[in-house]
Structures are given as C-alpha cells and as structure tokens.
Design a protein around this motif. Structure first.
Motif, PDB file in Angstrom:
ATOM      1  N   PRO A  57       0.832  -1.212   0.000  1.00  0.00           N
ATOM      2  CA  PRO A  57       0.000   0.000   0.000  1.00  0.00           C
ATOM      3  C   PRO A  57       0.857   1.248   0.000  1.00  0.00           C
ATOM      4  O   PRO A  57       2.036   1.210   0.379  1.00  0.00           O
ATOM      5  CB  PRO A  57      -0.800  -0.142   1.302  1.00  0.00           C
ATOM      6  N   PRO A  58       0.298   2.391  -0.413  1.00  0.00           N
ATOM      7  CA  PRO A  58       1.062   3.648  -0.441  1.00  0.00           C
ATOM      8  C   PRO A  58       1.576   4.027   0.945  1.00  0.00           C
ATOM      9  O   PRO A  58       0.909   3.797   1.948  1.00  0.00           O
ATOM     10  CB  PRO A  58       0.040   4.671  -0.951  1.00  0.00           C
ATOM     11  N   VAL A  59       2.751   4.620   0.969  1.00  0.00           N
ATOM     12  CA  VAL A  59       3.348   5.121   2.209  1.00  0.00           C
ATOM     13  C   VAL A  59       3.453   6.637   2.091  1.00  0.00           C
ATOM     14  O   VAL A  59       3.913   7.151   1.066  1.00  0.00           O
ATOM     15  CB  VAL A  59       4.739   4.506   2.446  1.00  0.00           C
ATOM     16  N   LEU A 108      -4.811   4.893   2.378  1.00  0.00           N
ATOM     17  CA  LEU A 108      -4.729   5.977   3.356  1.00  0.00           C
ATOM     18  C   LEU A 108      -3.413   6.744   3.262  1.00  0.00           C
ATOM     19  O   LEU A 108      -3.374   7.967   3.407  1.00  0.00           O
ATOM     20  CB  LEU A 108      -4.875   5.394   4.764  1.00  0.00           C
ATOM     21  N   GLY A 109      -2.320   6.035   2.982  1.00  0.00           N
ATOM     22  CA  GLY A 109      -1.009   6.654   2.916  1.00  0.00           C
ATOM     23  C   GLY A 109      -0.809   7.599   1.752  1.00  0.00           C
ATOM     24  O   GLY A 109       0.193   8.325   1.703  1.00  0.00           O
ATOM     25  N   SER A 110      -1.742   7.641   0.815  1.00  0.00           N
ATOM     26  CA  SER A 110      -1.615   8.549  -0.331  1.00  0.00           C
ATOM     27  C   SER A 110      -2.403   9.846  -0.139  1.00  0.00           C
ATOM     28  O   SER A 110      -2.439  10.685  -1.043  1.00  0.00           O
ATOM     29  CB  SER A 110      -2.076   7.855  -1.619  1.00  0.00           C
ATOM     30  N   LEU A 111      -3.020  10.018   1.019  1.00  0.00           N
ATOM     31  CA  LEU A 111      -3.723  11.278   1.286  1.00  0.00           C
ATOM     32  C   LEU A 111      -2.735  12.435   1.422  1.00  0.00           C
ATOM     33  O   LEU A 111      -1.557  12.237   1.728  1.00  0.00           O
ATOM     34  CB  LEU A 111      -4.556  11.164   2.557  1.00  0.00           C
ATOM     35  N   HIS A 112      -3.239  13.640   1.208  1.00  0.00           N
ATOM     36  CA  HIS A 112      -2.422  14.855   1.302  1.00  0.00           C
ATOM     37  C   HIS A 112      -3.076  15.844   2.262  1.00  0.00           C
ATOM     38  O   HIS A 112      -4.286  15.789   2.506  1.00  0.00           O
ATOM     39  CB  HIS A 112      -2.288  15.517  -0.077  1.00  0.00           C
ATOM     40  N   LEU A 135      -7.180   8.627  11.777  1.00  0.00           N
ATOM     41  CA  LEU A 135      -7.461   7.415  11.017  1.00  0.00           C
ATOM     42  C   LEU A 135      -6.206   6.562  11.034  1.00  0.00           C
ATOM     43  O   LEU A 135      -5.113   7.070  10.756  1.00  0.00           O
ATOM     44  CB  LEU A 135      -7.846   7.749   9.573  1.00  0.00           C
ATOM     45  N   ILE A 136      -6.342   5.278  11.327  1.00  0.00           N
ATOM     46  CA  ILE A 136      -5.170   4.431  11.521  1.00  0.00           C
ATOM     47  C   ILE A 136      -5.324   3.111  10.770  1.00  0.00           C
ATOM     48  O   ILE A 136      -6.401   2.496  10.778  1.00  0.00           O
ATOM     49  CB  ILE A 136      -4.959   4.136  13.018  1.00  0.00           C
ATOM     50  N   THR A 137      -4.229   2.684  10.144  1.00  0.00           N
ATOM     51  CA  THR A 137      -4.176   1.357   9.535  1.00  0.00           C
ATOM     52  C   THR A 137      -2.733   0.867   9.566  1.00  0.00           C
ATOM     53  O   THR A 137      -1.825   1.588   9.980  1.00  0.00           O
ATOM     54  CB  THR A 137      -4.716   1.393   8.088  1.00  0.00           C
ATOM     55  N   CYS A 138      -2.517  -0.359   9.133  1.00  0.00           N
ATOM     56  CA  CYS A 138      -1.160  -0.890   9.050  1.00  0.00           C
ATOM     57  C   CYS A 138      -0.461  -0.340   7.807  1.00  0.00           C
ATOM     58  O   CYS A 138      -1.107   0.078   6.843  1.00  0.00           O
ATOM     59  CB  CYS A 138      -1.187  -2.410   8.984  1.00  0.00           C
ATOM     60  N   GLY A 139       0.868  -0.360   7.827  1.00  0.00           N
ATOM     61  CA  GLY A 139       1.620   0.130   6.676  1.00  0.00           C
ATOM     62  C   GLY A 139       3.104   0.029   6.922  1.00  0.00           C
ATOM     63  O   GLY A 139       3.557  -0.686   7.817  1.00  0.00           O
ATOM     64  N   GLY A 140       3.867   0.762   6.131  1.00  0.00           N
ATOM     65  CA  GLY A 140       5.321   0.701   6.237  1.00  0.00           C
ATOM     66  C   GLY A 140       5.868  -0.490   5.480  1.00  0.00           C
ATOM     67  O   GLY A 140       5.299  -0.930   4.473  1.00  0.00           O
ATOM     68  N   GLY A 141       6.983  -1.041   5.967  1.00  0.00           N
ATOM     69  CA  GLY A 141       7.570  -2.210   5.330  1.00  0.00           C
ATOM     70  C   GLY A 141       6.783  -3.469   5.647  1.00  0.00           C
ATOM     71  O   GLY A 141       5.888  -3.483   6.502  1.00  0.00           O
ATOM     72  N   PHE A 142       7.141  -4.553   4.957  1.00  0.00           N
ATOM     73  CA  PHE A 142       6.399  -5.804   5.118  1.00  0.00           C
ATOM     74  C   PHE A 142       7.340  -6.987   4.987  1.00  0.00           C
ATOM     75  O   PHE A 142       8.214  -7.010   4.111  1.00  0.00           O
ATOM     76  CB  PHE A 142       5.301  -5.908   4.056  1.00  0.00           C
ATOM     77  N   THR A 143       7.168  -7.961   5.876  1.00  0.00           N
ATOM     78  CA  THR A 143       7.858  -9.239   5.744  1.00  0.00           C
ATOM     79  C   THR A 143       6.850 -10.347   5.954  1.00  0.00           C
ATOM     80  O   THR A 143       5.842 -10.187   6.660  1.00  0.00           O
ATOM     81  CB  THR A 143       8.986  -9.396   6.786  1.00  0.00           C
ATOM     82  N   ARG A 144       7.116 -11.505   5.370  1.00  0.00           N
ATOM     83  CA  ARG A 144       6.216 -12.644   5.530  1.00  0.00           C
ATOM     84  C   ARG A 144       6.208 -13.126   6.981  1.00  0.00           C
ATOM     85  O   ARG A 144       5.207 -13.658   7.459  1.00  0.00           O
ATOM     86  CB  ARG A 144       6.622 -13.783   4.601  1.00  0.00           C
ATOM     87  N   GLU A 145       7.302 -12.913   7.675  1.00  0.00           N
ATOM     88  CA  GLU A 145       7.391 -13.389   9.047  1.00  0.00           C
ATOM     89  C   GLU A 145       6.628 -12.485  10.025  1.00  0.00           C
ATOM     90  O   GLU A 145       5.977 -12.970  10.950  1.00  0.00           O
ATOM     91  CB  GLU A 145       8.860 -13.457   9.494  1.00  0.00           C
ATOM     92  N   GLY A 146       6.717 -11.203   9.812  1.00  0.00           N
ATOM     93  CA  GLY A 146       6.132 -10.272  10.777  1.00  0.00           C
ATOM     94  C   GLY A 146       4.994  -9.422  10.275  1.00  0.00           C
ATOM     95  O   GLY A 146       4.394  -8.670  11.041  1.00  0.00           O
ATOM     96  N   GLY A 147       4.673  -9.502   8.982  1.00  0.00           N
ATOM     97  CA  GLY A 147       3.629  -8.655   8.435  1.00  0.00           C
ATOM     98  C   GLY A 147       4.105  -7.216   8.303  1.00  0.00           C
ATOM     99  O   GLY A 147       5.294  -6.948   8.112  1.00  0.00           O
ATOM    100  N   TYR A 148       3.200  -6.273   8.419  1.00  0.00           N
ATOM    101  CA  TYR A 148       3.559  -4.857   8.341  1.00  0.00           C
ATOM    102  C   TYR A 148       4.300  -4.444   9.606  1.00  0.00           C
ATOM    103  O   TYR A 148       3.937  -4.834  10.711  1.00  0.00           O
ATOM    104  CB  TYR A 148       2.308  -3.998   8.176  1.00  0.00           C
ATOM    105  N   ASP A 149       5.321  -3.611   9.427  1.00  0.00           N
ATOM    106  CA  ASP A 149       6.110  -3.195  10.587  1.00  0.00           C
ATOM    107  C   ASP A 149       5.736  -1.815  11.108  1.00  0.00           C
ATOM    108  O   ASP A 149       6.359  -1.304  12.026  1.00  0.00           O
ATOM    109  CB  ASP A 149       7.606  -3.241  10.279  1.00  0.00           C
ATOM    110  N   GLY A 150       4.709  -1.195  10.518  1.00  0.00           N
ATOM    111  CA  GLY A 150       4.343   0.144  10.943  1.00  0.00           C
ATOM    112  C   GLY A 150       2.864   0.409  10.891  1.00  0.00           C
ATOM    113  O   GLY A 150       2.052  -0.475  10.574  1.00  0.00           O
ATOM    114  N   ASN A 151       2.498   1.629  11.243  1.00  0.00           N
ATOM    115  CA  ASN A 151       1.131   2.117  11.155  1.00  0.00           C
ATOM    116  C   ASN A 151       1.110   3.454  10.439  1.00  0.00           C
ATOM    117  O   ASN A 151       1.941   4.324  10.705  1.00  0.00           O
ATOM    118  CB  ASN A 151       0.512   2.317  12.539  1.00  0.00           C
TER     119      ASN A 151
END
Length: 206
Positions: A33-35, A129-133, A179-195
């Motif tokens: 997703p957009p960051v 959500l990450g593409s909002l301005h 407004l909050i969702t998951c985002g940032g980097g991603f790994t198969r082991e840990g999923g998204y590492d940020g919000n």
C-alpha cells in the motif's frame, strides 16, 4: 483496560498489531500500500489551524474520503481482554471501525477510526490511506443525520515498536480525528512493521 473519555489511549492500543498483518500479501499479493512521504507530515511553518466549533456526541455511521475513493460503513470497536483495540471483521473489506468508548467524530476531543489495509482477498478500506495529502477532506455521517467534515493536517507512518502514543492519542481541546491502519515495510514473518496515521481537524458540521 478501558480508556477514559477524552484521555489518551494506553500503549497497548497504539501499536495497531491487532489489525490484519498483510493477509493479502501473504496470499500472493505483490503491491505494498502507499506510504506517506515526508512532505505530507506536519507543516510547522503553515498557517494556524482554525477548527470549527465541536458538535454534540453522536454515533458515526459512514466515512467518505473522496480523494482515495473510500465510502464505507462504520462499526463500533471495543477493547479486548489484553487492552488492545479489536479490529473490524477481517472478512468485510469495506468496513471501518470507531472506538466507541472514546470521542465521537465531531465531538470535542480526539476521535479514532481504524480499518484494515487488506485481507486475504485484496486491498481493504484503508489501503490507500497513505496517499492522502494535507487539505484532503474526510466526511463522517452520524446517526443524528449530521455530517462531520474534516480537513487532513498530516499523514505519517510510524514503526509499531516506536509508536508515539502521546502524539497520536493525546486529548485535544477541539474536534480532532485520527485514522489508523497498518503500513510501512512488510515481511512474511512479521507482516507490516508500521502504522499509517492520518491527522485531521473539524472544518464544518451539520
């Protein structure tokens, strides 16, 4: 552990780990997703924010964010036994959730809505959500038939392990929205590492 009305949430609520950890990507999805860029963070040199007078408390029923094509119903969210916010049902991709024990959107204070970034079938309600301005509008329809209209102040992404509770959830003297969702980097082991967090203030209600 319940949050007191009008006060910051406890740290267990801030991490956002209860939100889906990249179910679509784990099932073969290819596009993160957009960051938000640094340019969409807080503008310390911008004009002072003028917040509209707060509205009375009412239950949010629908959220619309025209800039990213969001038009979704809103459900109530509560805390689990571990003190973490329980997410909306994962199977419903087009559903946002409101922490019902906290501030209502448009009411004086900091209202919080959360949503999945994806589920096993693909992108979900807050995927973009990450593409909002700054300046984009968020409209929340309420059960009193009024609409609370917000303007985006900033869009930021934080590592879950260093989530700034005080900044995001601090009590506000006027009508604010997060407004909050998951985002940032991603790994198969840990999923998204940020919000990803969107900050907004009330510009009109009625």
């Amino acid at each position: 552990m319940a949050a007191r009305h009008g006060s910051p949430w406890p740290g267990t609520l801030a991490a956002g780990a209860a939100l889906v950890l990249g179910a679509w990507l784990l099932h073969g999805g290819q596009i993160l997703p957009p960051v938000p860029t640094a340019a969409q963070g807080f503008d310390v040199h911008g004009a002072p924010i003028v917040v509209a007078p707060p509205m009375r408390r009412a239950v949010p029923t629908r959220i619309r964010i025209p800039a990213v094509g969001v038009d979704a119903p809103v459900t109530r969210l509560a805390l689990g036994a571990d003190g973490a916010l329980q997410p909306p049902p994962e199977e419903d991709a087009n559903l946002a959730g409101w922490y019902a024990a906290g501030t209502a959107p448009g009411q004086s204070g900091t209202a919080v809505l959360a949503g999945h970034v994806d589920n096993s079938k693909g992108p979900a309600v807050f995927y973009r959500l990450g593409s909002l301005h700054r300046g984009d509008r968020v409209e929340i329809t309420r059960d009193d038939r009024a609409t609370a209209r917000f303007s985006v102040d900033a869009v930021e992404v934080y590592p879950k392990k260093d989530f700034p509770d005080g900044k995001v959830y601090a009590a506000a003297p006027n009508a604010q929205l997060r407004l909050i969702t998951c985002g940032g980097g991603f790994t198969r082991e840990g999923g998204y590492d940020g919000n990803v967090v969107v900050y907004a203030h009330l510009v009109a209600g009625g």
